[in-house]
Design a protein around this motif. Structure first.
Motif, PDB file in Angstrom:
ATOM      1  N   ARG A  98      39.213  10.494  -6.844  1.00 60.12           N
ATOM      2  CA  ARG A  98      39.233  11.405  -5.597  1.00 60.12           C
ATOM      3  C   ARG A  98      40.208  11.136  -4.457  1.00 60.12           C
ATOM      4  O   ARG A  98      40.305  11.575  -3.344  1.00 60.12           O
ATOM      5  CB  ARG A  98      37.753  11.297  -4.982  1.00 60.12           C
ATOM      6  CG  ARG A  98      36.605  11.768  -5.910  1.00 60.12           C
ATOM      7  CD  ARG A  98      35.327  11.589  -5.265  1.00 60.12           C
ATOM      8  NE  ARG A  98      34.074  11.746  -6.205  1.00 60.12           N
ATOM      9  CZ  ARG A  98      33.766  11.085  -7.114  1.00 60.12           C
ATOM     10  NH1 ARG A  98      34.330   9.994  -6.835  1.00 60.12           N
ATOM     11  NH2 ARG A  98      32.940  11.181  -7.820  1.00 60.12           N
ATOM     12  N   THR A 153      24.950   6.511  -8.039  1.00 57.55           N
ATOM     13  CA  THR A 153      24.036   5.534  -8.099  1.00 57.55           C
ATOM     14  C   THR A 153      23.200   5.472  -6.905  1.00 57.55           C
ATOM     15  O   THR A 153      23.839   5.587  -5.552  1.00 57.55           O
ATOM     16  CB  THR A 153      24.437   4.162  -8.110  1.00 57.55           C
ATOM     17  OG1 THR A 153      25.252   4.289  -9.354  1.00 57.55           O
ATOM     18  CG2 THR A 153      23.135   3.203  -8.711  1.00 57.55           C
ATOM     19  N   GLY A 209      24.894   7.360  -1.474  1.00 57.87           N
ATOM     20  CA  GLY A 209      24.310   6.733  -2.773  1.00 57.87           C
ATOM     21  C   GLY A 209      23.539   7.629  -3.752  1.00 57.87           C
ATOM     22  O   GLY A 209      22.290   7.719  -3.477  1.00 57.87           O
ATOM     23  N   LEU A 211      27.008  12.690   1.041  1.00 60.67           N
ATOM     24  CA  LEU A 211      26.895  13.072  -0.378  1.00 60.67           C
ATOM     25  C   LEU A 211      28.301  13.253  -0.939  1.00 60.67           C
ATOM     26  O   LEU A 211      29.351  13.766  -0.288  1.00 60.67           O
ATOM     27  CB  LEU A 211      26.313  14.300  -0.677  1.00 60.67           C
ATOM     28  CG  LEU A 211      24.961  14.289  -0.373  1.00 60.67           C
ATOM     29  CD1 LEU A 211      24.557  14.692   1.338  1.00 60.67           C
ATOM     30  CD2 LEU A 211      24.105  15.485  -1.022  1.00 60.67           C
ATOM     31  N   SER A 212      28.477  12.707  -2.146  1.00 60.00           N
ATOM     32  CA  SER A 212      29.827  12.940  -2.804  1.00 60.00           C
ATOM     33  C   SER A 212      29.658  13.735  -4.292  1.00 60.00           C
ATOM     34  O   SER A 212      29.594  14.749  -4.386  1.00 60.00           O
ATOM     35  CB  SER A 212      30.769  11.742  -2.779  1.00 60.00           C
ATOM     36  OG  SER A 212      31.952  12.151  -3.533  1.00 60.00           O
ATOM     37  N   SER A 213      29.344  12.652  -4.907  1.00 54.43           N
ATOM     38  CA  SER A 213      29.233  13.182  -6.639  1.00 54.43           C
ATOM     39  C   SER A 213      28.242  14.089  -6.641  1.00 54.43           C
ATOM     40  O   SER A 213      28.227  14.996  -7.564  1.00 54.43           O
ATOM     41  CB  SER A 213      29.076  12.032  -7.389  1.00 54.43           C
ATOM     42  OG  SER A 213      28.399  11.110  -7.319  1.00 54.43           O
ATOM     43  N   HIS A 273      35.016   0.612   2.899  1.00 55.42           N
ATOM     44  CA  HIS A 273      33.960   0.490   1.882  1.00 55.42           C
ATOM     45  C   HIS A 273      34.277  -0.637   1.203  1.00 55.42           C
ATOM     46  O   HIS A 273      33.623  -0.641  -0.110  1.00 55.42           O
ATOM     47  CB  HIS A 273      34.076   1.782   1.172  1.00 55.42           C
ATOM     48  CG  HIS A 273      32.906   2.612   0.558  1.00 55.42           C
ATOM     49  ND1 HIS A 273      32.172   3.512   1.179  1.00 55.42           N
ATOM     50  CD2 HIS A 273      32.171   2.175  -0.656  1.00 55.42           C
ATOM     51  CE1 HIS A 273      31.063   3.756   0.480  1.00 55.42           C
ATOM     52  NE2 HIS A 273      31.139   2.850  -0.360  1.00 55.42           N
ATOM     53  N   VAL A 293      41.382   5.400  -1.374  1.00 54.80           N
ATOM     54  CA  VAL A 293      41.586   4.246  -2.292  1.00 54.80           C
ATOM     55  C   VAL A 293      42.296   4.804  -3.441  1.00 54.80           C
ATOM     56  O   VAL A 293      41.614   5.673  -4.198  1.00 54.80           O
ATOM     57  CB  VAL A 293      39.943   3.873  -2.440  1.00 54.80           C
ATOM     58  CG1 VAL A 293      39.950   2.716  -3.665  1.00 54.80           C
ATOM     59  CG2 VAL A 293      39.258   3.861  -1.304  1.00 54.80           C
ATOM     60  N   CYS A 298      31.582  14.006   1.169  1.00 55.29           N
ATOM     61  CA  CYS A 298      32.735  13.138   0.846  1.00 55.29           C
ATOM     62  C   CYS A 298      33.648  13.582  -0.275  1.00 55.29           C
ATOM     63  O   CYS A 298      33.206  14.006  -1.486  1.00 55.29           O
ATOM     64  CB  CYS A 298      32.298  11.758   0.856  1.00 55.29           C
ATOM     65  SG  CYS A 298      33.512  10.398   1.532  1.00 55.29           S
ATOM     66  N   LEU A 341      26.742   2.416   6.913  1.00 59.85           N
ATOM     67  CA  LEU A 341      26.642   3.538   6.039  1.00 59.85           C
ATOM     68  C   LEU A 341      26.456   2.481   4.827  1.00 59.85           C
ATOM     69  O   LEU A 341      26.751   1.569   4.541  1.00 59.85           O
ATOM     70  CB  LEU A 341      27.771   4.063   5.694  1.00 59.85           C
ATOM     71  CG  LEU A 341      27.856   5.195   4.465  1.00 59.85           C
ATOM     72  CD1 LEU A 341      28.767   6.401   4.748  1.00 59.85           C
ATOM     73  CD2 LEU A 341      28.156   4.479   3.055  1.00 59.85           C
TER      74      LEU A 341
HETATM   75  O1  LIG Z   1      34.083   8.476  -3.857  1.00 56.32           O
HETATM   76  C1  LIG Z   1      34.795   7.516  -4.370  1.00 56.32           C
HETATM   77  O2  LIG Z   1      35.610   7.743  -5.465  1.00 56.32           O
HETATM   78  C2  LIG Z   1      34.697   6.296  -3.703  1.00 56.32           C
HETATM   79  C3  LIG Z   1      35.788   5.318  -3.897  1.00 56.32           C
HETATM   80  C4  LIG Z   1      35.935   4.210  -3.446  1.00 56.32           C
HETATM   81  C5  LIG Z   1      35.074   3.813  -2.239  1.00 56.32           C
HETATM   82  C6  LIG Z   1      34.087   4.789  -1.846  1.00 56.32           C
HETATM   83  C7  LIG Z   1      33.932   6.143  -2.622  1.00 56.32           C
HETATM   84  N1  LIG Z   1      33.132   7.068  -2.105  1.00 56.32           N
HETATM   85  C8  LIG Z   1      31.824   6.811  -1.317  1.00 56.32           C
HETATM   86  O3  LIG Z   1      30.885   6.467  -2.150  1.00 56.32           O
HETATM   87  C9  LIG Z   1      29.544   6.929  -1.559  1.00 56.32           C
HETATM   88  C10 LIG Z   1      28.729   7.603  -2.204  1.00 56.32           C
HETATM   89  O4  LIG Z   1      28.844   8.459  -3.248  1.00 56.32           O
HETATM   90  P1  LIG Z   1      27.981   9.159  -3.968  1.00 56.32           P
HETATM   91  O5  LIG Z   1      27.257  10.189  -3.386  1.00 56.32           O
HETATM   92  O6  LIG Z   1      27.051   8.244  -4.728  1.00 56.32           O
HETATM   93  O7  LIG Z   1      28.772   9.981  -5.161  1.00 56.32           O
HETATM   94  C11 LIG Z   1      30.009   7.998  -0.321  1.00 56.32           C
HETATM   95  O8  LIG Z   1      29.869   7.102   0.905  1.00 56.32           O
HETATM   96  C12 LIG Z   1      31.602   8.126  -0.558  1.00 56.32           C
HETATM   97  O9  LIG Z   1      32.085   8.255   0.714  1.00 56.32           O
END
Ligand SMILES: O=C(O)c1ccccc1N[C@@H]1O[C@H](COP(=O)(O)O)[C@@H](O)[C@H]1O
Length: 210
Positions: free
Chosen positions: A35, A142, A162, A183-185, A82, A30, A6, A128
């Motif tokens: 991002r 987190t 998360g 996974l994102s961050s 979300h 968003v 993501c 999710l």
């Molecule tokens: O990634 C973002 O900036 C974000 C903003 C607003 C709503 C959701 C967002 N991301 C989602 O968050 C989860 C978990 O992210 P992480 O792996 O902990 O970094 C993921 O589902 C993103 O789609």
């Protein structure tokens, strides 16, 4: 297992991540997120992707009309809700976008929140679960207490999200068996700039578990 990466913002990174093995890519719609990517930018990435990859727009408390317009104009195949979207809102969206996957994200604070999840399964295709953060909606890095999900078995597929990283993914999947991971961050250099080495490492780890 589905693997969603993501927070994609760049066409070349999207294409590379798809070829590394992702089954879904996510685009943050968003506006307050670092991002964030607009509809034209999403379309530019989507145009580079194979058809079989799921293209998911992530929204938080957007209107049905904003979501519908974004989907229609960008080529998204799914939406991830979300924010605090209600059951009725999911139902309304289902009627407006009957062929689009609806993923309801739930930010889990306690075991009781996991029990609430089942109520969404009638109006969402997929759930999710993400960690709760008091100031931010998502992409926070987190982690959840995975033990809360050892008996989690909603009547629809579900993604674990998360704070997942190439380093902790095997530990998570040893404890629980989601239908997919998100996974994102955990696989980026900076918000919206994915680290392809980390993405490759993730897929190596997942292959080693098979
Ligand atoms: O990634 C973002 O900036 C974000 C903003 C607003 C709503 C959701 C967002 N991301 C989602 O968050 C989860 C978990 O992210 P992480 O792996 O902990 O970094 C993921 O589902 C993103 O789609």
């Amino acid at each position: 297992m589905r693997v969603k990466i993501c927070g994609i913002t760049q066409p070349q990174q999207g294409k590379a991540i798809a070829s590394l093995g992702a089954t879904a890519l996510g685009f943050i719609c968003v506006p307050t997120s670092p991002r964030y990517i607009n509809v034209e930018q999403i379309r530019a990435v989507v145009e580079q992707l194979p058809e079989e990859i799921d293209k998911i727009g992530v929204f938080a408390n957007a209107t049905a009309s904003e979501i519908t317009q974004t989907v229609v104009n960008s080529g998204l195949t799914g939406v991830q809700l979300h924010g605090d979207e209600s059951l009725e809102f999911c139902q309304q969206l289902r009627q407006l976008l009957p062929d689009v996957e609806i993923i309801k994200a739930l930010r889990i604070r306690s075991f009781e929140d996991t029990e609430k999840a089942e109520t969404y399964t009638s109006n969402a295709d997929t759930l999710l679960v993400d960690a709760y953060h008091p100031q931010q909606l998502g992409g926070t890095g987190t982690t959840l207490d995975w033990r809360m999900f050892s008996q989690f078995s909603p009547s629809c597929p579900w993604f674990l999200a998360g704070g997942l990283t190439p380093e902790n993914i095997i530990e998570a999947l040893t404890q629980i068996t989601p239908s997919g991971i998100d996974l994102s961050s955990g696989v980026e250099r900076a918000p919206g700039d994915k680290n392809l080495d980390k993405v490759a490492k993730l897929f190596e780890k997942l292959r080693s578990k098979c």
